[in-house]
Design an enzyme around this catalytic site. Structure first.
Site: not given
Ligand code: NAD
Length: 244
Positions: A141, A154
């Site tokens: 991130s 985080y």
């Molecule tokens: P999201 O909530 O749609 O996806 C998160 C996924 O992780 C879900 O499928 C959830 O079931 C899974 N998950 C959570 N805990 C888990 C575990 N213990 N074992 C297996 N699966 C698990 O959110 P997203 O925004 O798509 O996030 C995905 C990644 O992107 C994350 O690592 C997040 O930190 C990163 N990210 C997102 C953003 C954003 O703005 N959306 C920005 C920076 C980084």
């Protein structure tokens, strides 16, 4: 053993992980979709792709992370790309130290850092055998390098993922490349309620829009092709890092 290269994308039932799963499938890979809770959505996504399976596992649990990789190999006989995308956070104002309890730290580091480590450790023996060279992509991130993010635990977890990426790139070459992609604000279920930040991104960042999950998948696909790149953390943030 399948002739196709195989990608395992953790946390891919929704958002960024689901977009990466769809993209890697479009690139001709067999895909394993994973999540811990949203099982139905994960199964539906896998069923919609030409050669995909869903495997439920909690990557923060060492035995389940190992079982996840064992299931991939039992199904396909190989593993070529691991995308450590599973992640969690808790929205906590940075000045509210009392709210960021030890349990909050353990939960976030347990998934984002230790989960990434455990899944990678289980995958490495198989990635080493990938004919084209194995590849690990960690989803980090912008919060890992800038003073931003939904909570300090985080942000620190993503800083740890960035450094783990560099250290593992050194340790696992030449057989395996290790890179990270660090998104800014991306439109996913996770960020639905982030109205204030969305408005700021649309008003002030160089590209004037919130990112789509496909913007992140595009960079993962590019890194998968970029055979001379390892140990790199690539920002996908519409230029937001220029402002914070
Ligand atoms: P999201 O909530 O749609 O996806 C998160 C996924 O992780 C879900 O499928 C959830 O079931 C899974 N998950 C959570 N805990 C888990 C575990 N213990 N074992 C297996 N699966 C698990 O959110 P997203 O925004 O798509 O996030 C995905 C990644 O992107 C994350 O690592 C997040 O930190 C990163 N990210 C997102 C953003 C954003 O703005 N959306 C920005 C920076 C980084």
């Amino acid at each position: 053993m399948t002739g196709k290269p195989v990608a395992l994308i953790t946390g891919s039932s929704s958002g960024i992980g689901a977009a990466i799963a769809r993209r890697m499938s479009a690139e001709g890979m067999a895909v394993v979709v994973n999540s811990v809770r949203s099982v139905e959505a994960g199964e539906e996504l896998a069923a919609s792709l030409p050669d995909a399976r869903f495997v439920r596992a909690d990557v923060s649990d060492e035995a389940q992370a190992q079982q996840l990789v064992d299931d991939v190999v039992a199904q396909y006989g190989r593993l070529d790309l691991l995308v450590n995308n599973a992640g969690v956070t808790r929205p906590i104002p940075h000045a509210d130290l009392a709210a960021a309890t030890g349990d909050v730290w353990r939960e976030i580091l347990g998934v984002n850092v230790i989960g990434t480590w455990q899944t990678t450790a289980a995958a490495v023996p198989w990635l080493r055998r990938s004919p084209g060279g194995g590849h690990v992509v960690n989803i980090s991130s912008i919060a890992g390098t800038r003073p931003a993010g939904s909570s300090i635990p985080y942000a620190v977890s993503k800083a740890a993922v960035d450094h783990m990426t560099r250290l593992l790139a050194g340790a696992l070459g030449p057989d395996i490349r290790v890179n990270a992609v660090a998104p800014g604000l991306i439109d996913t279920p996770w960020t639905k309620g982030f109205t204030e930040i969305r408005d700021r991104v649309e008003a002030t960042t160089p590209l004037r829009r919130v990112g789509a999950p496909e913007d992140v998948a595009e960079v993962v696909a590019g890194l998968q092709r970029a055979g001379y790149t390892t140990g790199e953390v690539v920002l996908v943030d519409g230029g937001a890092h220029l402002l914070i």
